[in-house]
Design an enzyme around this catalytic site. Structure first.
Site, PDB file in Angstrom:
ATOM      1  CB  VAL A 118      50.812 -27.962 149.556  1.00  0.00           C
ATOM      2  CG1 VAL A 118      50.767 -29.474 149.767  1.00  0.00           C
ATOM      3  CG2 VAL A 118      51.161 -27.647 148.103  1.00  0.00           C
ATOM      4  CB  SER A 176      36.713 -32.352 147.809  1.00  0.00           C
ATOM      5  OG  SER A 176      36.104 -33.627 147.923  1.00  0.00           O
ATOM      6  CB  THR A 200      39.323 -35.775 155.693  1.00  0.00           C
ATOM      7  OG1 THR A 200      38.676 -34.862 154.798  1.00  0.00           O
ATOM      8  CG2 THR A 200      38.304 -36.298 156.678  1.00  0.00           C
ATOM      9  N   GLY A 201      39.841 -32.763 156.487  1.00  0.00           N
ATOM     10  CA  GLY A 201      39.410 -31.555 157.169  1.00  0.00           C
ATOM     11  C   GLY A 201      40.437 -30.453 157.005  1.00  0.00           C
TER      12      GLY A 201
HETATM   13  N1  ASP Z   1      42.831 -31.917 154.333  1.00  0.00           N
HETATM   14  C1  ASP Z   1      42.654 -31.372 153.011  1.00  0.00           C
HETATM   15  C2  ASP Z   1      43.494 -30.164 152.850  1.00  0.00           C
HETATM   16  O1  ASP Z   1      43.621 -29.414 153.803  1.00  0.00           O
HETATM   17  C3  ASP Z   1      41.273 -31.019 152.690  1.00  0.00           C
HETATM   18  C4  ASP Z   1      40.205 -31.869 153.304  1.00  0.00           C
HETATM   19  O2  ASP Z   1      40.431 -32.966 153.719  1.00  0.00           O
HETATM   20  O3  ASP Z   1      39.064 -31.440 153.390  1.00  0.00           O
HETATM   21  O4  ASP Z   1      43.973 -29.924 151.758  1.00  0.00           O
END
Ligand code: ASP
Length: 349
Positions: A222, A63, A244-245
């Protein structure tokens, strides 16, 4: 394993002890590596960039950086941000030819009068900075994309979703989906970002955030991570936060800016994170597979983390070593949407 600071260079009194907190278990290795530098006087900015760089170079982290899963067209694009203060921040998004995007975001902050560079312009700036260009698609990520395209499970821990290659994520957006555009639903593709906050021996705060974004995202998408106040915010007068998420939900409430503003107005870091997650719940009514988690760090060194669902883990490096910790609270502990990452080297120091 970790040494205290040398007697010759005592920590400045009245400053909180040096600390690194970062999202997910895969950040533990970088925290463990960077913490001795923090203790011996490296700046918080140097250290958060180092922790992010470690994940960016690790092909087993799918990721972030090399190894990150590509978009729906099979192309990896990276986003990153760094921040020290409202007047000192930088970010890049949709970078497709350079790996160390956190360092690139730092160069935008330090070497330009801008905050954010996007796409080919960001790659061209990296070329101008003599940063090496590279192919970002790892063999494993290419294979995962091939499997995703034909509807096979991709093998991540929570890769339990029944659907693959659907038109857009929600019925509302699907109604407007242009023909031929496909990207993943969140259910089938959990996603994590590295977000790092640190306090150095001088008491300065810094934060960094780096991601390959939502796996199999629509080309051009994005998320929150590279956007100041969304995936990352730091204000030395109040504190810092990383998220995050599901980026779209964090963006809808200016998640990290909101957390820092809560702390500025007297909230504890835990109360600040709770306020952001509550706001997200109220507005978005997230489904049980959707995760958002935040870490907030006050300027005085207290920190907290919270998540919508179980599975979120914090890597924390402080006096006694580096540990993996559960967030202070989980809004819905009965829902588990992500487990320890396969890149997790097995815990604390
Ligand atoms: N927040 C990040 C995004 O939406 C991905 C993640 O943190 O899992 O690009």
């Amino acid at each position: 394993m970790l040494q205290m600071q040398s007697a010759k260079e005592p920590r400045v009194p009245d400053h909180p002890p040096p600390l690194i907190v970062a999202t997910w278990s895969f950040s533990a290795r970088g925290c463990r590596k960077a913490f001795p530098d923090l203790l011996s006087g490296s700046s918080a900015l140097e250290v958060v960039c180092g922790v992010a760089r470690e994940a960016e170079a690790d092909p087993s982290v799918d990721s972030v950086g090399f190894g990150g899963l590509p978009d729906a067209t099979g192309r990896v694009t990276l986003d990153a941000a760094v921040m020290v203060a409202p007047e000192r921040c930088g970010s890049v998004c949709a970078v497709s030819r350079h790996l160390f995007v956190t360092d690139l975001a730092r160069r935008v902050m330090e070497r330009t009068s801008h905050v954010m560079l996007a796409g080919e312009g960001a790659d061209a700036f990296a070329d101008a900075m003599d940063m090496p260009s590279t192919d970002l698609l790892s063999p494993a990520a290419a294979q995962a994309w091939q499997r995703w395209r034909v509807g096979e499970p991709i093998g991540r821990p929570m890769d339990a979703g029944p659907t693959t290659g659907q038109l857009f994520a929600t019925p509302a957006s699907a109604a407007h989906a242009p023909a031929g555009f496909r990207h993943a639903t969140e259910r089938e593709t959990p996603h994590d970002t590295i977000g790092v906050l640190a306090i150095d021996r001088a008491g300065s705060l810094a934060g960094a955030c780096s991601t390959s974004g939502l796996p199999f995202k629509l080309a051009g998408r994005v998320g929150d991570s590279p956007i100041i106040g969304h995936g990352l915010y730091v204000d030395p007068e109040a504190g810092g936060a990383v998220a995050t998420g599901t980026g779209e939900m964090v963006m809808g409430v200016n998640g990290t800016f909101l957390a820092v503003e809560c702390m500025r107005r007297g909230a504890t870091p835990g109360e600040a994170v709770h306020e952001v997650l509550t706001r997200i719940e109220r507005r978005f009514r997230p489904q049980t597979h959707q995760q958002v988690a935040l870490i907030a760090l006050s300027r005085t060194g207290e920190w907290s983390a919270g998540a919508l669902r179980s599975g979120f883990i914090v890597s924390c490096a402080q006096g006694s070593g580096t540990e993996l910790l559960q967030p202070q609270f989980v809004m819905h502990p009965e829902d588990v949407v992500d487990g320890p990452h396969p890149a997790d080297a097995g815990g604390g120091s």
